[in-house]
Design a protein around this motif. Structure first.
Motif, PDB file in Angstrom:
ATOM      1  N   SER A 124     100.484  20.835 -38.514  1.00 45.99           N
ATOM      2  CA  SER A 124     101.203  20.082 -39.543  1.00 45.99           C
ATOM      3  C   SER A 124     100.944  18.575 -39.486  1.00 45.99           C
ATOM      4  O   SER A 124     101.590  17.810 -40.208  1.00 45.99           O
ATOM      5  CB  SER A 124     102.709  20.337 -39.421  1.00 45.99           C
TER       6      SER A 124
ATOM      7  N   GLU B 288     104.334  22.617 -49.036  1.00 45.39           N
ATOM      8  CA  GLU B 288     103.541  23.627 -49.743  1.00 45.39           C
ATOM      9  C   GLU B 288     102.499  24.248 -48.821  1.00 45.39           C
ATOM     10  O   GLU B 288     102.265  25.460 -48.839  1.00 45.39           O
ATOM     11  CB  GLU B 288     102.887  23.007 -50.972  1.00 45.39           C
ATOM     12  N   LYS B 289     101.890  23.425 -47.978  1.00 44.68           N
ATOM     13  CA  LYS B 289     100.928  23.927 -46.989  1.00 44.68           C
ATOM     14  C   LYS B 289     101.625  24.855 -45.999  1.00 44.68           C
ATOM     15  O   LYS B 289     101.124  25.922 -45.654  1.00 44.68           O
ATOM     16  CB  LYS B 289     100.266  22.759 -46.253  1.00 44.68           C
TER      17      LYS B 289
ATOM     18  N   GLU C 127     104.241  26.677 -46.464  1.00 42.94           N
ATOM     19  CA  GLU C 127     104.579  27.949 -47.109  1.00 42.94           C
ATOM     20  C   GLU C 127     103.366  28.868 -47.219  1.00 42.94           C
ATOM     21  O   GLU C 127     103.500  30.087 -47.161  1.00 42.94           O
ATOM     22  CB  GLU C 127     105.209  27.686 -48.472  1.00 42.94           C
ATOM     23  N   LYS C 128     102.193  28.291 -47.345  1.00 42.43           N
ATOM     24  CA  LYS C 128     100.970  29.106 -47.406  1.00 42.43           C
ATOM     25  C   LYS C 128     100.576  29.620 -46.024  1.00 42.43           C
ATOM     26  O   LYS C 128     100.225  30.780 -45.847  1.00 42.43           O
ATOM     27  CB  LYS C 128      99.811  28.275 -47.987  1.00 42.43           C
ATOM     28  N   VAL C 129     100.619  28.733 -45.036  1.00 48.80           N
ATOM     29  CA  VAL C 129     100.113  29.066 -43.698  1.00 48.80           C
ATOM     30  C   VAL C 129     101.113  29.855 -42.870  1.00 48.80           C
ATOM     31  O   VAL C 129     100.741  30.742 -42.099  1.00 48.80           O
ATOM     32  CB  VAL C 129      99.692  27.780 -42.952  1.00 48.80           C
TER      33      VAL C 129
ATOM     34  N   LYS D 156     104.095  31.539 -43.999  1.00 50.59           N
ATOM     35  CA  LYS D 156     105.051  32.229 -44.874  1.00 50.59           C
ATOM     36  C   LYS D 156     105.969  33.186 -44.112  1.00 50.59           C
ATOM     37  O   LYS D 156     107.182  33.233 -44.342  1.00 50.59           O
ATOM     38  CB  LYS D 156     104.310  32.990 -45.967  1.00 50.59           C
TER      39      LYS D 156
END
Length: 199
Positions: free
Chosen positions: A99, A187-188, A190-192, A194
């Motif tokens: 992150s 947003e990143k 939530e993609k990586v 989830k």
């Protein structure tokens, strides 16, 4: 082999905590501006609380203005309380390293100064071992194309930041800074990650 060792160490730490009847533990990370990073860890399953604050410096009870001078030696950090039965320290380390940019010394994006350094303040010997092994693996595999410069240090006195720094994104989500800087990080996430997020 190293992944197996990391898993075994996580299980060992979990078993020790269970044996002591301990359900929560603290993790402390510095990874740039705490406004940007607090919201990330608040979204994770098993995270009970996240406090923004200052750690690693020489001045007692520093103010934000004092820390911003870079003269106190403190880093902007997050003190995370997490439930050992729901999330592991290894999981938190993975989110920590994915992150932010751990290859830039005393800098994250446009923010520069020692207060924005990448640092892990460990609270137990197990946390130290896990953090050091994870960092060594990142450097061995050249995961970032550059050396990881994250400092790994024993926890120091933690000072909670002023109230207006707490829950910053939750309170100011529509502000330009939150939309331009923090939202893309979420947003990143939530993609990586989830599967690791709260509903």
């Amino acid at each position: 082999m190293k992944k197996i060792i990391l898993i075994l160490l996580s299980v060992l730490a979990l078993n020790q905590a269970n044996a002591q009847g301990k359900k929560t533990e603290k993790a402390t990370f510095g990874m740039g501006c705490f406004w940007c990073t607090e919201a990330i860890f608040q979204k994770l399953k098993g995270v009970v609380s996240v406090k923004s604050g200052y750690e690693g410096g020489t001045l007692n009870n520093p103010t934000y203005e004092e820390v911003c001078t870079g003269l106190t030696g403190h880093a902007e950090v997050l003190e995370i309380t997490y439930n050992l039965m729901e999330i592991t320290y290894s999981d938190l380390l993975e989110v920590f390293w994915k992150s932010h940019d751990p290859t830039t010394l005393n800098r994250q994006g446009a923010d520069s100064g020692t207060q924005y350094r990448s640092v892990v303040f460990y609270h137990t010997p197990e946390q130290k071992v896990l953090a050091e092994k994870y960092k060594a693996e990142l450097n061995k595999t050249n995961a970032y194309g550059k050396k990881v410069v994250t400092a790994i240090e024993s926890a120091k006195p933690f000072y909670v930041a002023e109230n207006y720094h707490q829950n910053y994104y939750l309170k100011n989500g529509s502000a330009p800074y939150c939309r331009l800087v923090i939202l893309p990080k979420l947003e990143k996430l939530e993609k990586v990650f989830k599967a690791k997020l709260k509903n």
